[in-house]
Design a protein around this motif. Sequence first.
Motif, PDB file in Angstrom:
ATOM      1  N   PRO A 189       0.828  -1.206   0.000  1.00  0.00           N
ATOM      2  CA  PRO A 189       0.000   0.000   0.000  1.00  0.00           C
ATOM      3  C   PRO A 189       0.861   1.253   0.000  1.00  0.00           C
ATOM      4  CG  PRO A 189      -0.029  -1.038   2.160  1.00  0.00           C
ATOM      5  CD  PRO A 189       0.684  -1.987   1.251  1.00  0.00           C
ATOM      6  N   ILE A 190       0.372   2.306  -0.603  1.00  0.00           N
ATOM      7  CA  ILE A 190       1.124   3.552  -0.698  1.00  0.00           C
ATOM      8  C   ILE A 190       1.134   4.264   0.648  1.00  0.00           C
ATOM      9  CG2 ILE A 190      -0.858   4.942  -1.415  1.00  0.00           C
ATOM     10  CD1 ILE A 190       1.031   6.404  -3.336  1.00  0.00           C
ATOM     11  N   THR A 197       3.816  13.293  -2.390  1.00  0.00           N
ATOM     12  CA  THR A 197       4.738  13.653  -3.459  1.00  0.00           C
ATOM     13  C   THR A 197       4.089  13.471  -4.825  1.00  0.00           C
ATOM     14  OG1 THR A 197       6.585  12.976  -2.066  1.00  0.00           O
ATOM     15  CG2 THR A 197       7.011  13.186  -4.420  1.00  0.00           C
ATOM     16  N   ARG A 198       3.342  12.367  -4.995  1.00  0.00           N
ATOM     17  CA  ARG A 198       2.699  12.113  -6.284  1.00  0.00           C
ATOM     18  C   ARG A 198       1.610  13.156  -6.583  1.00  0.00           C
ATOM     19  NH1 ARG A 198       3.143   6.858  -8.361  1.00  0.00           N
ATOM     20  NH2 ARG A 198       5.287   6.129  -7.994  1.00  0.00           N
ATOM     21  N   LEU A 199       0.851  13.555  -5.571  1.00  0.00           N
ATOM     22  CA  LEU A 199      -0.253  14.483  -5.801  1.00  0.00           C
ATOM     23  C   LEU A 199       0.186  15.936  -5.757  1.00  0.00           C
ATOM     24  CD1 LEU A 199      -3.067  12.800  -3.651  1.00  0.00           C
ATOM     25  CD2 LEU A 199      -2.640  12.553  -6.097  1.00  0.00           C
ATOM     26  N   GLY A 200       1.298  16.233  -5.076  1.00  0.00           N
ATOM     27  CA  GLY A 200       1.758  17.600  -4.951  1.00  0.00           C
ATOM     28  C   GLY A 200       0.867  18.455  -4.068  1.00  0.00           C
ATOM     29  N   VAL A 201       0.416  17.902  -2.934  1.00  0.00           N
ATOM     30  CA  VAL A 201      -0.482  18.611  -2.027  1.00  0.00           C
ATOM     31  C   VAL A 201       0.219  18.803  -0.688  1.00  0.00           C
ATOM     32  CG1 VAL A 201      -2.544  17.697  -3.142  1.00  0.00           C
ATOM     33  CG2 VAL A 201      -1.527  16.426  -1.283  1.00  0.00           C
ATOM     34  N   PRO A 202      -0.280  19.729   0.170  1.00  0.00           N
ATOM     35  CA  PRO A 202       0.316  19.941   1.494  1.00  0.00           C
ATOM     36  C   PRO A 202       0.151  18.706   2.379  1.00  0.00           C
ATOM     37  CG  PRO A 202      -1.088  21.791   0.859  1.00  0.00           C
ATOM     38  CD  PRO A 202      -1.337  20.703  -0.126  1.00  0.00           C
TER      39      PRO A 202
END
Length: 214
Positions: A189-190, A197-202
């Motif tokens: 699981p991620i 990092t993949r989504l680029g969100v806080p």
Amino acid sequence: MAARLRVDAVLVQAVIAGALSFAHLHDLAAAAGQDGWKAWAYPISVDLLLVAAWRRLRSDGPSRLAWCWFLIALFASLGANVATAGFLDLADPPALLRLGIAGWPALAFLGGTLLAHTASHQTPVPPAPEPTSEPVTAPEPEAEPEPAVPPAEEAPALPASEPAPAVPAVLVDHARKVADEYRTRTGAPIDTDTLRTRLGVPPHLADAIAAQLA
């Protein structure tokens, strides 16, 4: 000790196979009229293109561009191995072989440029919604003071926990696709840091998304 011997055997086998393929590509280029340093540059070009395409497949996942150039470099390497095994007369190589050897530098340059400068397709992440401002209310009239009463001892108030940020449904669906692709590729699981990092969100928004995916 057994594991170390197994790894060393694999490395020795890889070095032997790479050296043989390198020599076959050199002999084929030299037979096609590429003498001197040019004959040594051909096997380096083929092997570098093969490694670049494989690295692109490992880092970005399945890609038609990476698979295309990986198969082209693999075909060039295997073709040299077969051609030098006696199937072609290297003393008088055919014109088609000379044409392929002469055109390889431009083809390899095109493949390396596309692999290095073509960005992988990623679904754009919608921006997080801005918090709405609360309406300002008029101050209430002050009440009449009541008689003073000795205050009772009160327990210290605990700090209120911050409410979880609102997450758009589109962002949750995209995060679920990213998590499924990560599980398919790695078998695990991620984690929250990789998801952020993949989504680029806080970080706080990544924690809220991970809570909905759990």
